[in-house]
Scaffold this motif. Structure first.
Motif, PDB file in Angstrom:
ATOM      1  N   ALA A 180     -40.519 -11.875   1.536  1.00 10.87           N
ATOM      2  CA  ALA A 180     -39.517 -12.532   1.280  1.00 10.87           C
ATOM      3  C   ALA A 180     -39.783 -14.039   0.877  1.00 10.87           C
ATOM      4  N   ALA A 181     -40.341 -14.822   1.930  1.00  9.81           N
ATOM      5  CA  ALA A 181     -40.833 -15.334   1.377  1.00  9.81           C
ATOM      6  C   ALA A 181     -41.970 -15.965   0.273  1.00  9.81           C
ATOM      7  N   ALA A 188     -42.044 -13.673  -2.940  1.00  9.40           N
ATOM      8  CA  ALA A 188     -40.843 -13.282  -3.404  1.00  9.40           C
ATOM      9  C   ALA A 188     -40.167 -14.537  -3.824  1.00  9.40           C
ATOM     10  N   GLU A 189     -39.615 -15.522  -3.097  1.00 14.20           N
ATOM     11  CA  GLU A 189     -38.852 -16.970  -3.812  1.00 14.20           C
ATOM     12  C   GLU A 189     -40.418 -17.700  -3.831  1.00 14.20           C
ATOM     13  N   ARG A 190     -41.286 -17.988  -3.557  1.00  8.13           N
ATOM     14  CA  ARG A 190     -42.881 -18.414  -4.333  1.00  8.13           C
ATOM     15  C   ARG A 190     -43.117 -17.976  -6.015  1.00  8.13           C
ATOM     16  N   ARG A 191     -42.924 -16.902  -5.572  1.00  2.73           N
ATOM     17  CA  ARG A 191     -43.429 -15.532  -7.670  1.00  2.73           C
ATOM     18  C   ARG A 191     -42.766 -16.252  -7.867  1.00  2.73           C
ATOM     19  N   LYS A 192     -40.768 -16.143  -8.101  1.00  2.00           N
ATOM     20  CA  LYS A 192     -40.113 -16.556  -8.761  1.00  2.00           C
ATOM     21  C   LYS A 192     -40.051 -17.903  -9.161  1.00  2.00           C
ATOM     22  N   ALA A 193     -40.726 -18.604  -8.492  1.00  2.00           N
ATOM     23  CA  ALA A 193     -40.439 -20.247  -8.122  1.00  2.00           C
ATOM     24  C   ALA A 193     -41.846 -20.806  -9.507  1.00  2.00           C
TER      25      ALA A 193
END
Length: 582
Positions: A202-203, A205-210
């Motif tokens: 999950a972390a 995935a959020e980093r890739r979105k950012a």
């Protein structure tokens, strides 16, 4: 003949009489002739004991010894075992009487299914008394309702002493709870790792979105298994033969439970030890001897960093003077991570009892109702070596006894109804040097006998045990000729003769008590005690090598000049009554 006038008067005393020693009463038959009185003791009145006054010419005999009504007097003179009250035995017997199957234990389903693999060829398997006593306590069961302890949250180390008679299934009694605890801890660890992996994904995935335009680094090669060389459980045994025996049982359980067991001993090469202990897939249970594991721990202390269960099998041997320093050091190093410490023994010697009271005062003792007692299914025979035709020759008596045992199978096979019955016999001696001497004599009389003691090399000991346990798969059992059967009926050997006959249906191992540890004796129906054991502990261990797992057995004692016949007699009485030898 006239008597003197002062014959009835005593000589006047002077000053020197006080310093003279008292005059001894003469034992001469005519010493009472100069008496002027009869000195006959009066008859005792009713309710009074007769107080006998001895006359001068009468010889006083030794008073009669009081006959002791207490049983097993000779055994108590040499007692070396800790006593277990019979009230406690009865209470334990009542508690385990309701447990009739392994399904009543709160074991994992895969562990329940693995029991059938560990006990092949048996239907409707029921737990032994040792397993009924040990498994519920090691699992944390309270009655029929189970309240399981969480192995992760529990911080205090639990200490258990499992004491049960030989051949009662102690190995399975401690392996099943240990495997169950390992699988449950493994399930908890997998859940925790799954939670951590989900949080990490999950972390990421959020980093890739950012950072949409950030390039991802290529995946790294698979790291080395962190559990390699870090077992969860360790089983310590005194000999390499026991390592192989316990390792075979653990391997049979691992087919369905899917755990990794590593039996290592001095009989293995350095490459085999390294590959088993430092397996890239990890290791769960290590079975080893204390000296080998202690030498490995000296160079790799990280081996004991994850141990939660430590089993000391044959604790009466591993905690004596020779093994105690290295065994205690392993216990001390593994204590920070230990959840359970399990000691197993067939007897509780007084030395072990004193050690446990000092080192582990809070240890919980799990004993069976028949502890320190030889089962009734084992019979004990006595051969008097001093009588004819042996005339004090124990070697001759031993050879004659073995030929008598093997002769029954040879006569049965001559009828052609069944295949020959292979007899496997263990001969016990007190000294290691005597084992070689007796084995050589038996070979000269046509008996397949081999000496096995602590000085025997590991490879040779393994070969001897493999030959003793059974025949090869492609080897047909030998069938004796009618001439051999006829010759076997006369099994007396003159002293000094060399026999040309061969007892083809019998295999014999001449060994000591320590040398017999690790021998798979389920097929042994006869043991011969060449030397009378020194203590009751030796009696229990030697006779316990036959009649295992509910089978019948027979022990034969060769009693010669200077042996304790009173001890042998009381052992037979105790076996007949089913009482403990304490």
């Amino acid at each position: 003949m006239e008597l003197s006038a002062d014959v009835s008067h005593s000589r006047p005393r002077d000053a020197f009489d006080d310093h003279k020693p008292p005059k001894k009463r003469s034992r001469d038959p005519f010493a009472g002739l100069n008496q002027t009185e009869a000195r006959v003791p009066p008859l005792p009145s009713k309710g009074q004991k007769l107080e006998r006054k001895w006359s001068m010419g009468e010889r006083r005999s030794a008073p009669a010894r009081k006959r002791s009504t207490e049983p097993f007097k000779a055994l108590k003179m040499q007692r070396a075992l800790a006593a277990v009250p019979y009230g406690q035995r009865s209470q334990i017997k009542d508690q385990i009487s309701e447990m009739e199957s392994f399904e009543e234990f709160e074991l994992l389903p895969e562990v329940q299914q693995a029991i059938a693999d560990a006990l092949p060829g048996l239907e409707n398997v029921s737990p032994t008394p040792a397993q009924r006593v040990a498994i519920p306590e090691l699992l944390g069961m309270k009655g029929k309702r189970v309240r399981r302890r969480n192995p992760v949250e529990k911080k205090e180390m639990e200490q258990f002493l499992l004491a049960a008679e030989t051949g009662s299934g102690k190995t399975l009694a401690y392996l099943l709870p240990v495997i169950d605890a390992i699988k449950r801890a493994e399930a908890i660890q997998l859940k925790e790792e799954a939670v951590k992996l989900a949080a990490k994904e999950a972390a990421d995935a959020e980093r890739r979105k950012a950072n949409l335009f950030e390039l991802e680094s290529p995946p790294l090669s698979k790291d080395h298994n962190p559990n390699s060389g870090r077992p969860r459980a360790i089983v310590l045994v005194p000999t390499a033969e026991l390592v192989a025996q316990v390792g075979a049982i653990a391997k049979s359980l691992s087919h369905l439970c899917k755990f990794k067991a590593a039996p290592i001993s001095a009989s293995n090469t350095a490459t085999v030890i390294r590959n088993r202990l430092f397996n890239p897939k990890g290791v769960d249970i290590v079975i080893s001897t204390p000296f080998l594991l202690g030498s490995i721990v000296e160079s790799n202390p990280n081996i004991l960093s994850r141990v939660s269960h430590l089993v000391i099998d044959e604790a009466d041997s591993l905690l004596d003077r020779s093994f105690s320093p290295i065994t205690s050091s392993i216990v001390d190093r593994a204590t920070p991570s230990l959840k359970q410490l399990i000691l197993c023994s067939a007897t509780i010697p007084r030395g072990l009892d004193t050690y446990l009271q000092k080192r582990f005062p809070d240890i919980k003792r799990l004993v069976t109702p028949n502890l320190h007692a030889i089962p009734r299914r084992v019979q004990l025979g006595v051969v008097d070596v001093n009588k004819e035709p042996y005339r004090g020759n124990k070697n001759l008596a031993c050879a004659d006894t073995i030929w008598t045992i093997g002769r029954s199978a040879a006569e049965h096979s001559a009828e052609g109804k069944e295949k020959i019955d292979m007899k496997r016999i263990i001969v016990f001696v007190n000294e290691r040097e005597k084992a070689v001497e007796v084995a050589d004599y038996l070979v000269s009389k046509g008996i397949d006998a081999i000496a096995l003691n602590r000085d025997t090399a590991s490879e040779r000991a393994s070969h001897i045990l493999a030959s003793f346990k059974g025949l090869a798969k492609d080897e047909e059992p030998p069938v004796p000729s009618p001439e051999a059967v006829k010759a076997a009926k006369t099994n007396y050997f003159p002293v000094g003769s060399t026999s040309t006959r061969k007892l083809v249906n019998t295999k014999v191992i001449v060994t000591t008590d320590l040398g017999s540890r690790g021998i798979d004796t389920c097929a042994v129906r006869h043991v011969v005690l060449y030397d009378v054991p020194h203590t009751t502990i030796d009696f229990i261990h030697r006779l316990g090598r036959t009649g295992r797992m509910g089978r019948r057995g027979r022990g034969i004692v060769l009693v010669g000049r200077g042996d304790r016949t009173d001890v042998v007699k009381e052992v037979r009485e105790g076996m007949f009554k089913g009482q403990a030898l304490i």
